[in-house]
Each structure stands twice: as structure tokens, then as C-alpha cells.
Design a protein around this motif. Structure first.
Motif, PDB file in Angstrom:
ATOM      1  N   TYR A 109       0.830  -1.207   0.000  1.00  0.00           N
ATOM      2  CA  TYR A 109       0.000   0.000   0.000  1.00  0.00           C
ATOM      3  C   TYR A 109       0.867   1.261   0.000  1.00  0.00           C
ATOM      4  O   TYR A 109       0.532   2.251  -0.673  1.00  0.00           O
ATOM      5  N   ARG A 113       0.485   4.014  -2.850  1.00  0.00           N
ATOM      6  CA  ARG A 113       0.154   5.409  -2.576  1.00  0.00           C
ATOM      7  C   ARG A 113       1.150   6.347  -3.247  1.00  0.00           C
ATOM      8  O   ARG A 113       0.765   7.364  -3.863  1.00  0.00           O
ATOM      9  N   ASP A 114       2.444   6.032  -3.138  1.00  0.00           N
ATOM     10  CA  ASP A 114       3.456   6.891  -3.751  1.00  0.00           C
ATOM     11  C   ASP A 114       3.334   6.872  -5.275  1.00  0.00           C
ATOM     12  O   ASP A 114       3.548   7.898  -5.941  1.00  0.00           O
ATOM     13  N   ASP A 117       0.267   9.091  -6.085  1.00  0.00           N
ATOM     14  CA  ASP A 117       0.562  10.508  -5.839  1.00  0.00           C
ATOM     15  C   ASP A 117       1.491  11.081  -6.904  1.00  0.00           C
ATOM     16  O   ASP A 117       1.417  12.273  -7.231  1.00  0.00           O
ATOM     17  N   ASP A 127      -8.074   8.601  -3.931  1.00  0.00           N
ATOM     18  CA  ASP A 127      -8.475   8.628  -2.519  1.00  0.00           C
ATOM     19  C   ASP A 127      -8.597   7.231  -1.906  1.00  0.00           C
ATOM     20  O   ASP A 127      -9.142   7.085  -0.805  1.00  0.00           O
ATOM     21  N   ASP A 129      -8.148   4.174   0.255  1.00  0.00           N
ATOM     22  CA  ASP A 129      -7.460   3.916   1.516  1.00  0.00           C
ATOM     23  C   ASP A 129      -6.987   2.468   1.591  1.00  0.00           C
ATOM     24  O   ASP A 129      -7.186   1.684   0.648  1.00  0.00           O
TER      25      ASP A 129
END
Length: 275
Positions: A109, A113-114, A117, A127, A129
Motif C-alpha cells: 500500500y 500510494r506513492d 501521488d 483517494d 485507503d
């Protein structure tokens, strides 16, 4: 004695929403649920007809006035890496592949996420999670593998990714591998990791004696999806059949409502697996 007839899959259409590939257009998807004892057969049958899996759903673009999105796959027997692709393989020789059951981890995860982004900060998954990520990875009713790539030359100490450099969620079909979703360390973008993952999946398919690697959708006119046309042996699904991809410039992304069949006609042409 009571006999029950098998329930045929029901197909639905999503509401129009902004297209993620071509600016200023609206996309619409034809979809069905992937569940029950026949999930494996249904996924195999519909993947051969241009559908893709997302968790427990199979979908295919069905836009009202555009038919630019074309499902793409590589014929493994006809593939040979180009000079630039050989350089990509050499650049990533330090990566070690491992495959496991689809189980989400915190290090995956963090990498995911990186990746978002850096590359897709405004996309539909921006978004997501940890729990939604776990659902994406783990909610699968079919044979799926999580293929991880780690750097054998770099220790995992003080590494937020636990040595992880790339991940691909991959379905194993009866005729190939389907690359459902992949992501990688953004700082390694210069190593063309997206291309490397495809090249390595061709190798895995060869090892398993599977004839195809399914890549998702190729969209002429979209920079984001254009790289899929760079692989030798690519086929596209168009007008109900697979055909060899010719020169990318031969395909158009222009809006033309006459190229889109009515939904009822599209559904009637879908070949379902035998019960």
C-alpha cells in the motif's frame, strides 16, 4: 424432483462519466457480476471478448458515440523484444520476481500510494485507503496471483516499501495471463518499469506454456495508453474478433456514433460459456 436452470449473467450499463483517456469525452461501461461456481469459466470466456476484471465485476467500454478503446493482448509465440526493450530488461536485471496468493500488505500500500501521488494524483483511485486497496487485491473469485518484484541489491532496512519495487495483480486464464493492475516505485520511472512488467509477464506466460498476455485497453490518441502498441505480436479486439495490430496511425479515436452498436445488440453477441 425439482430442477433449477442455471442463471444467465445479467448485463448492465454504467452512467456516463468523464473519460480517463481522451479529454472532453464521456465513457460508459457494459458490465456483469463475477460470482458463483461459474466465475472462472465466465472470466475466461469474456476475457476473450474484450472484457476486463475489477474485483467481482467484468466490464467492457460501451460508450455512446466513441469506440476508441480496444482490448489488447500479446501473442507470446510471435513476440520478440526490440532493442530498446532489451535495454529495459538489462536495466532491471537486479529485480527478483516472486508470486503469491492475492494478499495485501502495508508495504504494498505504501508503494501504491506513492505511485498514485506521483502519476495519478487526480485519478479515480487517488483517494483509495488501505481497506479499499485490500479489497482491490483480495476480492477475487478466480485464480489470481500477486506478483512482486524486489531489488536484490538493496537492503530492506529503512525502506518504506520493505524492498518492494513493483507489484502486478495478475489473473491466470485458461489461455493466458491478464495484467489486472500494476504499480511501481515512482523514482524508478526512468527504468521503464511498466514496460518491464509486461516483458516479464511474457516470460512467465512462456514458462507456463500460455499463448497470450492480456494488457487491458489500447487507446489510439492517448499518450497514457500508447506504449502498448510498442510490443511485437500485439492483437486488438475489434468488431467481435481479434486481429493483428497494424500501424497505430491506421486507427482513429474520432467520435463516430455509427461505429457503436446498440446495447441490446452488443449483449446478444456475447458468447457465454456452456453450463
Amino acid at each position: 424432483m425439482r430442477h433449477t436452470l442455471p442463471i444467465a449473467p445479467q448485463f448492465y450499463v454504467t452512467a456516463p462519466q468523464p473519460c480517463p483517456y481522451l479529454e472532453g469525452r464521456m465513457e460508459r461501461k457494459l458490465f456483469t457480476a463475477l460470482q458463483g461456481d461459474g466465475a472462472e469459466k465466465l472470466n475466461n470466456a469474456l476475457s476473450k471478448q474484450g472484457f476486463r476484471r475489477s474485483q467481482n465485476v467484468l466490464y467492457r467500454p460501451s460508450c455512446a458515440d466513441c469506440s476508441a478503446c480496444l482490448s489488447a493482448r500479446i501473442r507470446v509465440a510471435d513476440f520478440a523484444p526490440s532493442k530498446s526493450q532489451k535495454r529495459v530488461i538489462k536495466k532491471n536485471a537486479n529485480l527478483v520476481r516472486s508470486a503469491s496468493s492475492p494478499w495485501a500488505t502495508e508495504s504494498q500500500y505504501a508503494l501504491f500510494r506513492d505511485y498514485l501521488d506521483s502519476r495519478h494524483a487526480t485519478g479515480g483511485m487517488a483517494d483509495m485507503d488501505l481497506f479499499e486497496f485490500a479489497a482491490m487485491v483480495e476480492e477475487t473469485p478466480i485464480r489470481t496471483r500477486l506478483i512482486e518484484y524486489r531489488d536484490k541489491e538493496q537492503p530492506a532496512i529503512a525502506d518504506p516499501y520493505d524492498g518492494l519495487r513493483a507489484v502486478c495483480l495478475t489473473d491466470v486464464l485458461d489461455d493466458g495471463l491478464s495484467m489486472v493492475y500494476s504499480f511501481f516505485a515512482p523514482e524508478l520511472m526512468k527504468n521503464s518499469l511498466g514496460t518491464y512488467l509486461i516483458l516479464d509477464h511474457v516470460q512467465i506466460a512462456r514458462e507456463l506454456d500460455l499463448p497470450y498476455v492480456y494488457l487491458g485497453y489500447w487507446v489510439p490518441g492517448s499518450e497514457k495508453m500508447g506504449y502498448k502498441a510498442n510490443f511485437k505480436g500485439v492483437e486488438i479486439f475489434r468488431d467481435g474478433a481479434w486481429e493483428a495490430l497494424s500501424h497505430p496511425d491506421d486507427y482513429t479515436s474520432e467520435i463516430n456514433p455509427l461505429t457503436v452498436s446498440p446495447i441490446a445488440e452488443q449483449v446478444s453477441r456475447i458468447k457465454l460459456p456452456e453450463s
